[in-house]
Write a protein that holds these residues in place. Structure first.
Motif, PDB file in Angstrom:
ATOM      1  N   THR A 103      18.581  23.130  -7.328  1.00 18.92           N
ATOM      2  CA  THR A 103      19.228  24.113  -6.449  1.00 18.92           C
ATOM      3  C   THR A 103      20.724  23.882  -6.352  1.00 18.92           C
ATOM      4  N   TYR A 131      21.029  31.201  -6.397  1.00 20.60           N
ATOM      5  CA  TYR A 131      20.295  30.548  -5.309  1.00 20.60           C
ATOM      6  C   TYR A 131      18.982  31.277  -5.032  1.00 20.60           C
ATOM      7  N   PHE A 132      19.019  32.601  -5.056  1.00 18.99           N
ATOM      8  CA  PHE A 132      17.803  33.371  -4.780  1.00 18.99           C
ATOM      9  C   PHE A 132      16.764  33.172  -5.888  1.00 18.99           C
ATOM     10  N   ILE A 135      15.054  29.959  -5.113  1.00 20.50           N
ATOM     11  CA  ILE A 135      14.218  30.102  -3.914  1.00 20.50           C
ATOM     12  C   ILE A 135      12.934  30.850  -4.246  1.00 20.50           C
ATOM     13  N   GLY A 151      15.489  26.500   0.405  1.00 16.55           N
ATOM     14  CA  GLY A 151      16.305  27.420   1.195  1.00 16.55           C
ATOM     15  C   GLY A 151      17.376  26.700   1.986  1.00 16.55           C
ATOM     16  N   ALA A 154      20.167  25.558  -0.439  1.00 17.79           N
ATOM     17  CA  ALA A 154      20.971  26.701  -0.875  1.00 17.79           C
ATOM     18  C   ALA A 154      21.903  27.171   0.238  1.00 17.79           C
ATOM     19  N   ALA A 155      21.382  27.306   1.458  1.00 19.27           N
ATOM     20  CA  ALA A 155      22.195  27.778   2.582  1.00 19.27           C
ATOM     21  C   ALA A 155      23.320  26.805   2.901  1.00 19.27           C
ATOM     22  N   GLN A 158      26.027  26.778  -0.019  1.00 16.25           N
ATOM     23  CA  GLN A 158      26.836  27.992  -0.053  1.00 16.25           C
ATOM     24  C   GLN A 158      27.889  27.975   1.063  1.00 16.25           C
ATOM     25  N   ARG A 185      25.748  35.059   5.093  1.00 21.10           N
ATOM     26  CA  ARG A 185      25.207  34.899   3.740  1.00 21.10           C
ATOM     27  C   ARG A 185      24.271  33.688   3.672  1.00 21.10           C
ATOM     28  N   SER A 186      24.691  32.598   4.298  1.00 22.69           N
ATOM     29  CA  SER A 186      23.844  31.408   4.318  1.00 22.69           C
ATOM     30  C   SER A 186      22.583  31.644   5.142  1.00 22.69           C
ATOM     31  N   LEU A 189      20.095  33.253   2.941  1.00 22.77           N
ATOM     32  CA  LEU A 189      19.471  32.277   2.053  1.00 22.77           C
ATOM     33  C   LEU A 189      18.413  31.472   2.786  1.00 22.77           C
TER      34      LEU A 189
END
Length: 228
Positions: A103, A131-132, A135, A151, A154-155, A158, A185-186, A189
């Motif tokens: 990730t 990132y998606f 996930i 998740g 990633a969050a 970012q 945005r985070s 995610l």
């Protein structure tokens, strides 16, 4: 009963590991596609390359960024196959470490590109969308906590990269410089990670039901054969 329970656990473990292998193959395939697409694009679209990267970018940079991860996925696949051949599972701490390494790839790409193009443009470019991908594919791990962990990673990455690379303030002179912009945005995610975790749990339950039915069917077949 103990023998049936052992057969069920072994069969379930095999299904989970095969699902993990499938996930690794999909990730490697996607990364190879991205590698070919970006490497070729840098060569055949010189005008777009100059507009995106005013300070210039070397043709080999996509290879340097993505190839190590592809090789890592191949090595992880081989290691998992070796463990399966010996009847062993993939150690749980190693699975969390593997999720962290995978990730983090979008974060590495974002950080590198931010030194070759306008950093604010990088967050609207394709790397954050990776990132998606990780996930969504984490559902094939069939583990609620691993999908949730993906998740979270990633969050956090970012938002951390945005704070590191951009002139972000609480309100911001422009929307993309406001903290709430990148925090939202985070948050998405993180929500995607929660959704993937729920799906992973549901898929695991389906796997457990299918494996339990198969084990029970095999047991009945064996008993019937013995009596006959």
């Amino acid at each position: 009963m103990a023998e049936t329970s052992g057969d069920f656990a072994q069969a379930l473990r095999g299904e989970i590991l095969r699902s993990e292998q499938q996930r690794m193959k999909v990730i490697a395939s996607i990364l190879v596609f991205i590698l070919c697409f970006t490497t070729i694009g840098l060569q055949v679209l010189p005008e777009l390359r100059e507009r995106l990267f005013p300070t210039g970018i070397e043709w080999w940079m996509p290879i340097a960024a993505i190839c190590p991860v592809v090789l890592y996925e191949m090595a992880a696949f081989a290691f998992l196959s070796w463990r399966m051949s010996r009847g062993n599972d993939f150690p749980r701490p190693a699975r969390f470490l593997n999720a962290l390494i995978e990730t983090s790839l979008p974060g590495v790409i974002i950080y590198v590109l931010a030194h070759h193009m306008e950093p604010q443009l990088v967050f609207g470019f394709w790397p954050p969308m990776l990132y998606f991908v990780f996930i969504v594919l984490s559902t094939l791990r069939l583990d609620f906590w691993l999908s949730l962990w993906t998740g979270i990673v990633a969050a956090a990455e970012q938002l951390g990269l945005a704070l590191l690379l951009l002139p972000i303030t609480l309100s911001g002179d422009r929307p993309e410089q406001a903290l709430v912009y990148h925090l939202s945005r985070s948050t998405m995610l993180m929500l995607a990670g929660i959704a993937a975790a729920i799906v992973a749990r549901a898929l695991r339950q389906q796997f457990e039901n299918s494996v339990a039915a198969a084990v029970a069917r095999d047991k009945v077949t064996n008993l019937f054969g013995q009596h006959v």
